[in-house]
Each structure stands twice: as C-alpha cells, then as structure tokens.
Design an enzyme around this catalytic site. Structure first.
Site, PDB file in Angstrom:
ATOM      1  N   ASP A 118      87.121  -8.055 164.912  1.00 55.72           N
ATOM      2  CA  ASP A 118      85.755  -7.887 165.053  1.00 55.72           C
ATOM      3  C   ASP A 118      85.697  -8.296 166.751  1.00 55.72           C
ATOM      4  O   ASP A 118      86.607  -8.000 167.351  1.00 55.72           O
ATOM      5  CB  ASP A 118      85.183  -9.209 164.585  1.00 55.72           C
ATOM      6  CG  ASP A 118      83.633  -8.885 164.080  1.00 55.72           C
ATOM      7  OD1 ASP A 118      82.964  -8.046 164.781  1.00 55.72           O
ATOM      8  OD2 ASP A 118      83.332  -9.664 163.165  1.00 55.72           O
ATOM      9  N   GLU A 123      86.113  -2.640 165.645  1.00 58.85           N
ATOM     10  CA  GLU A 123      84.560  -2.634 165.669  1.00 58.85           C
ATOM     11  C   GLU A 123      84.386  -2.238 167.278  1.00 58.85           C
ATOM     12  O   GLU A 123      83.500  -2.249 167.639  1.00 58.85           O
ATOM     13  CB  GLU A 123      83.942  -3.690 165.343  1.00 58.85           C
ATOM     14  CG  GLU A 123      84.380  -4.209 164.141  1.00 58.85           C
ATOM     15  CD  GLU A 123      83.244  -5.032 163.338  1.00 58.85           C
ATOM     16  OE1 GLU A 123      82.064  -4.991 163.889  1.00 58.85           O
ATOM     17  OE2 GLU A 123      83.604  -5.411 162.258  1.00 58.85           O
ATOM     18  N   TRP A 124      85.304  -1.526 167.881  1.00 57.98           N
ATOM     19  CA  TRP A 124      85.304  -1.071 169.124  1.00 57.98           C
ATOM     20  C   TRP A 124      84.057  -0.463 169.671  1.00 57.98           C
ATOM     21  O   TRP A 124      83.033  -0.666 170.409  1.00 57.98           O
ATOM     22  CB  TRP A 124      86.672  -0.400 169.574  1.00 57.98           C
ATOM     23  CG  TRP A 124      86.698   0.187 171.006  1.00 57.98           C
ATOM     24  CD1 TRP A 124      85.845   0.499 171.997  1.00 57.98           C
ATOM     25  CD2 TRP A 124      87.792   1.064 171.500  1.00 57.98           C
ATOM     26  NE1 TRP A 124      86.306   1.119 173.023  1.00 57.98           N
ATOM     27  CE2 TRP A 124      87.622   1.568 172.956  1.00 57.98           C
ATOM     28  CE3 TRP A 124      89.127   1.020 171.040  1.00 57.98           C
ATOM     29  CZ2 TRP A 124      88.345   2.123 173.363  1.00 57.98           C
ATOM     30  CZ3 TRP A 124      90.043   1.880 171.728  1.00 57.98           C
ATOM     31  CH2 TRP A 124      89.894   2.301 173.074  1.00 57.98           C
ATOM     32  N   PRO A 125      83.518   0.848 168.844  1.00 52.33           N
ATOM     33  CA  PRO A 125      82.348   1.566 169.628  1.00 52.33           C
ATOM     34  C   PRO A 125      81.175   0.761 169.109  1.00 52.33           C
ATOM     35  O   PRO A 125      80.197   0.811 169.947  1.00 52.33           O
ATOM     36  CB  PRO A 125      82.385   2.878 168.372  1.00 52.33           C
ATOM     37  CG  PRO A 125      83.501   2.575 167.236  1.00 52.33           C
ATOM     38  CD  PRO A 125      84.639   1.529 167.837  1.00 52.33           C
ATOM     39  N   LEU A 126      81.387  -0.028 168.056  1.00 50.11           N
ATOM     40  CA  LEU A 126      80.003  -0.914 167.803  1.00 50.11           C
ATOM     41  C   LEU A 126      79.552  -1.862 168.978  1.00 50.11           C
ATOM     42  O   LEU A 126      78.431  -1.817 169.429  1.00 50.11           O
ATOM     43  CB  LEU A 126      79.996  -1.659 166.454  1.00 50.11           C
ATOM     44  CG  LEU A 126      79.131  -2.890 166.400  1.00 50.11           C
ATOM     45  CD1 LEU A 126      77.725  -2.437 166.232  1.00 50.11           C
ATOM     46  CD2 LEU A 126      79.625  -3.738 165.089  1.00 50.11           C
ATOM     47  N   TYR A 127      80.553  -2.297 169.541  1.00 56.54           N
ATOM     48  CA  TYR A 127      80.393  -3.227 170.669  1.00 56.54           C
ATOM     49  C   TYR A 127      80.181  -2.553 172.055  1.00 56.54           C
ATOM     50  O   TYR A 127      79.837  -2.966 173.116  1.00 56.54           O
ATOM     51  CB  TYR A 127      81.495  -4.394 170.759  1.00 56.54           C
ATOM     52  CG  TYR A 127      81.331  -5.320 169.466  1.00 56.54           C
ATOM     53  CD1 TYR A 127      80.256  -6.299 169.810  1.00 56.54           C
ATOM     54  CD2 TYR A 127      81.855  -5.151 168.526  1.00 56.54           C
ATOM     55  CE1 TYR A 127      80.229  -7.292 168.487  1.00 56.54           C
ATOM     56  CE2 TYR A 127      81.712  -5.804 167.353  1.00 56.54           C
ATOM     57  CZ  TYR A 127      80.861  -7.083 167.514  1.00 56.54           C
ATOM     58  OH  TYR A 127      80.619  -7.907 166.418  1.00 56.54           O
ATOM     59  N   ASP A 140      75.976  -4.408 160.737  1.00 59.17           N
ATOM     60  CA  ASP A 140      76.376  -4.619 159.403  1.00 59.17           C
ATOM     61  C   ASP A 140      75.491  -4.090 158.285  1.00 59.17           C
ATOM     62  O   ASP A 140      74.367  -4.268 158.478  1.00 59.17           O
ATOM     63  CB  ASP A 140      76.373  -6.233 159.240  1.00 59.17           C
ATOM     64  CG  ASP A 140      77.633  -6.919 160.061  1.00 59.17           C
ATOM     65  OD1 ASP A 140      78.254  -6.141 160.616  1.00 59.17           O
ATOM     66  OD2 ASP A 140      77.578  -8.154 160.281  1.00 59.17           O
TER      67      ASP A 140
END
Ligand SMILES: *[C@@H]1O[C@H](CO)[C@@H](O)[C@H](O)[C@H]1NC(C)=O
Ligand SMILES: *[C@@H]1O[C@H](CO)[C@@H](O)[C@H](O)[C@H]1NC(C)=O
Ligand SMILES: *[C@@H]1O[C@H](CO)[C@@H](O)[C@H](O)[C@H]1NC(C)=O
Length: 429
Positions: free
Chosen positions: A159, A191-195, A219
């Site tokens: 995460d 979850e690199w691109p999400l952040y 999510d």
C-alpha cells in the site's frame, strides 16, 4: 476527425508494450480472495471470533476454496490485507504477526495454505505506517522482503499510505528490487499510480517494469455507485492505462464485491463481466463460507473466467457510449472478441440493443458465431454483418457475448479495430 490527442494516443497504442516485471508471475490476471472490503480491520476476536482478522479466517477460507470448487475454477491466492501485524517489530527489526490473533505465525499459515494447493498473500506499506496505522516498511524494505520470503509468502500487496508522494515511485522500485534479491518469486501488487495521480501523471512504463499489478483508483465499496465510478475512471483514462496491461502486469480496479450486500444480481453480473473485459485481477472480497448460490455460480462461471484469463492478455476498453448504453470490448486470442453491453438507464425494464451497432462487430465479416454468456447462456448461432440481432439488457445489468469469426482473412483487424475505437472515442463521446 482525429486531432492531436488522438494521434498521440494512436502512437502510444501502436508501440509495443513496455517490459513486464521479470519474475515469471501474473502471466494471467491473478485470481484469489482478499480480506479487505468484506472484513476491513476487524480485530475484535473476543466479540466477533468468526470474522476478525486472525489465522482462522484464512484457514477457513482456504478450506472452503478447496471444498467448494473455487480452487478448481482458478481462484488460487488467499490474501491477508491490513491489520495482521503486531504494533511492534521484533528485536531484530522484523515485522511479526499479532501473537493473539495469529498464534501459529505467518510461516505456519503459509504452510497450511500450501498444503491445500493454494498460495498465501500478505500486506505491507511503502511508507512509515500502513493505512490502518501498523508499522510501515519505509527503511525496512530489505528486511521485510526477506521476512516474507522466509515465511514462504507468495504475494505482497504493498500500500502507499504515510509516504511523501515524491518518493512513492522510488519506494515501490526499491521494494521490487528487495523482493527480487530474496531469490523467491513473490507476486508484487502495487498502489503506485493511485498515490501519484493527484500530483502527476504516473510513468506506466516504469510501473509495468516494477509491479505485477497496480491500483489506479480509490477502494471499491459494496455499492453500484462505487462500481460505476471505477468503470468511469477506467474508461476516461483508457488511452493511458490500457496499453500498459499484458502478461506479467495488469491494471487493478480493486476487489470483486460479488456475494455481499450492496449489489443487485444484475449489478453483480456487470461487475463480473467488466472485470473480465478489463483483464483485472479477480480478487474476491466476500465470505465464501456463506455465499448465495447465484453469486457463487457467477463467480465460478467458466466462460467468463476464460475471457478474464485469455492468453493474449490484452485489456478491453469502452468503445461506445450511446442512448444510456455502454459498449465495452476485449479482443481475445484466435481473433475472437468479447463484447459487454451495459444498460446504464436505471429505470424501466430490459432494453434492446442492436448488436451490429457494436464497433468491433466488423469482425463478423463475412460471418461469425455468437455465444451469449450473460444474463444467460445462449448459442445465438451464425450471424452476418447486417444481422438484426437484438440483445436485451436489464437496468444496470450487462449482456456479455463472445464473437468468433468463421472464415476469411482477418490479419491486422485487431489493430485496425483499436485505431477506429480510439477515433470514435474522440469523435462520438
Ligand atoms: C530478478 O530479476 C532478474 C532480472 O530482471 C530476473 O531474471 C530474475 O528472474 C528475478 N528473480 C526473481 C526471483 O524475481
Ligand atoms: C531507494 O534506494 C536508493 C538506492 O539505495 C536510495 O538512495 C533511496 O533513498 C531509496 N529510497 C527509498 C524511498 O527508500
Ligand atoms: C519512465 O520510465 C522509464 C523506465 O524506467 C524511463 O526509461 C523513462 O525515461 C521514464 N519516462 C519519463 C517521462 O520519465
């Protein structure tokens, strides 16, 4: 008319996919079960022993996965999410499982899951803490990678909470290297691109080289509005994200919530169909010990799973949005095509959609064989380009079909098809 953005998109689409992370894993979208959406951070085992995050939960899920046909259908990974560790690292700085909830420890749990012919996934975080406030891996990437490898864990969901966003990419790359260094192939879920999206456009070439799948968006919740928001985000970024998917690395729209509380059966069918079209990991988050037969049948539907796991590994995309319908298509191996028609008009009854209005329908030249998979299995037989075939779709439901061309020379058609669907996106939508 194809303007500049469209031309750029075409160039990107036509260039070969970037190299995938070379750990030999995720050649097809990952299938399994992950605790988060259904069980969250329930750590009160005194009050709720059956549903709290404890070794029992994963052992019971593994048992059911073998007994009830899940493993046979392809679901393989039993995955722990947040809230498994103790709040303190041990004297050597290693993560340790909460001793009360995981008295046997993770290694024994992995052995148990392996004894069932399944694989075990675990969770950690690139930053200082996990999202629920447990110890993060920042500063401990090599230690934690080695601990997971020593425990014989097969998958890591990593995460991105509590991390300076400018260091997110570096952290994910460093952990990827640390996992590689252990010598054990561990499937790496990022979850690199999400952040990164809130601040800059992520580098999908680098992400594909680093991770086996990657979350792009928030999510999933147990609701139709959540599923719709994920589909909408995916379609509106498809020029960027679709080309980055392929064997070894996948876009991850988050868990399947089928079999829970929030979706009607038609909506569950839509999630299953669209997750297959999107070549998404199929990680269920539900209670397999207690799931209604219709949801189970849907999740184990071999024809939908075959679309998900198609060996060509090309992610599908939304090709048209018209009259409150959305058409999604996924090119499959052997020049076949999967088509999903969603009825987004959330009132009234089933509405008809002329199948020849699907952009990819041109592969039906000179004729094709059509199979309807959802809402029910039906052989629709041999069709021609100008067929009047109508499919009826329930409100917020999906008709899912596969089209198999019967004869003719189709070389290059898939490529053409992509080009035209991109053009269409920039003109009609
Ligand atoms: C580590 O990376 C190298 C180079 O990419 C690759 O050949 C090897 O298979 C990887 N090992 C593991 C365990 O992932
Ligand atoms: C990643 O590794 C490099 C090289 O060892 C190091 O300089 C950098 O600080 C690390 N970054 C993070 C976020 O751990
Ligand atoms: C994206 O990452 C790739 C691979 O790491 C690198 O070669 C490329 O320069 C990066 N692109 C940008 C725009 O930073």
């Amino acid at each position: 008319m194809c303007r500049v953005a469209c031309l750029v998109a075409l160039i990107v689409l036509m260039s070969p996919s970037a190299h995938a992370l070379d750990n030999g894993l995720a050649l097809k979208p990952t299938m399994g079960w992950l605790h988060w959406e259904r069980f969250l951070c329930n750590i009160d085992c005194d009050r709720d022993p059956n549903n709290c995050i404890s070794e029992r939960l994963y052992m019971q899920m593994a048992d059911v996965m073998v007994k009830e046909g899940w493993k046979e259908a392809g679901y393989e990974y039993v995955c722990i999410d947040d809230c498994w560790p103790s709040h303190q690292r041990d004297a050597q700085g290693r993560l340790q499982a909460d001793p009360k909830r995981f008295p046997g420890g993770i290694k024994k749990l992995a052995d148990y899951v392996h004894s069932k012919g399944l694989k075990l996934g675990i969770y950690a975080d690139v930053g200082k803490n996990t999202c629920a406030g447990y110890p993060g891996s920042l500063g401990y990437y090599e230690t934690d990678a080695k601990t997971f490898a020593d425990w014989d864990v097969d998958l890591l969901k990593f995460d991105g909470c509590y991390m300076d966003w400018t260091l997110v990419g570096e952290g994910y790359v460093n952990m990827s290297n640390a996992l590689n260094k252990t010598g054990k192939s561990i499937l790496y879920s990022c979850e690199w691109p999400l952040y990164e999206w809130p601040f800059q456009k992520p580098n999908y070439t680098a992400i594909r080289e680093t991770c086996n799948h990657w979350r792009n968006f928030g999510d999933v919740y147990d609701s139709w509005s959540s599923i719709k928001s994920i589909l909408d985000w995916t379609a509106s970024h498809q020029d960027i994200i679709v080309p980055s998917a392929g064997p070894g690395g996948w876009n991850d729209p988050d868990m399947l919530v089928i079999g829970n509380f929030g979706l009607s059966h038609a909506q569950q069918e839509s999630q299953m169909a669209l997750w297959a079209i999107m070549a998404a990991p199929l990680l269920m988050s539900n209670d397999l010990r207690d799931i209604c037969p219709r949801s189970k049948e849907l999740l184990q539907n071999r024809l939908i799973i075959a679309i998900s796991q198609d060996p060509m590994g090309q992610q599908g995309y939304r090709s048209v949005k018209v009259d409150n319908f959305e058409v999604w298509e996924r090119p499959l191996s052997k020049k076949r095509l999967a088509i999903a028609v969603l009825n987004m008009f959330e009132i009234g009854g089933p509405r008809g959609f002329f199948i020849r209005a699907v952009p990819g329908w041109k592969i039906c030249e000179p004729q094709c064989n059509v199979t309807q998979i959802l809402p029910q299995y039906k052989e629709l037989g041999v069709q021609m380009p100008h067929t009047k075939l109508d499919v009826f779709v329930n409100p917020s439901g999906t008709a899912l079909l596969t089209v198999t061309p019967i004869s003719g020379d189709f070389t290059g058609l898939h490529k053409l098809h992509w080009e035209e669907s991109v053009k269409r996106k920039h003109t009609i939508l």
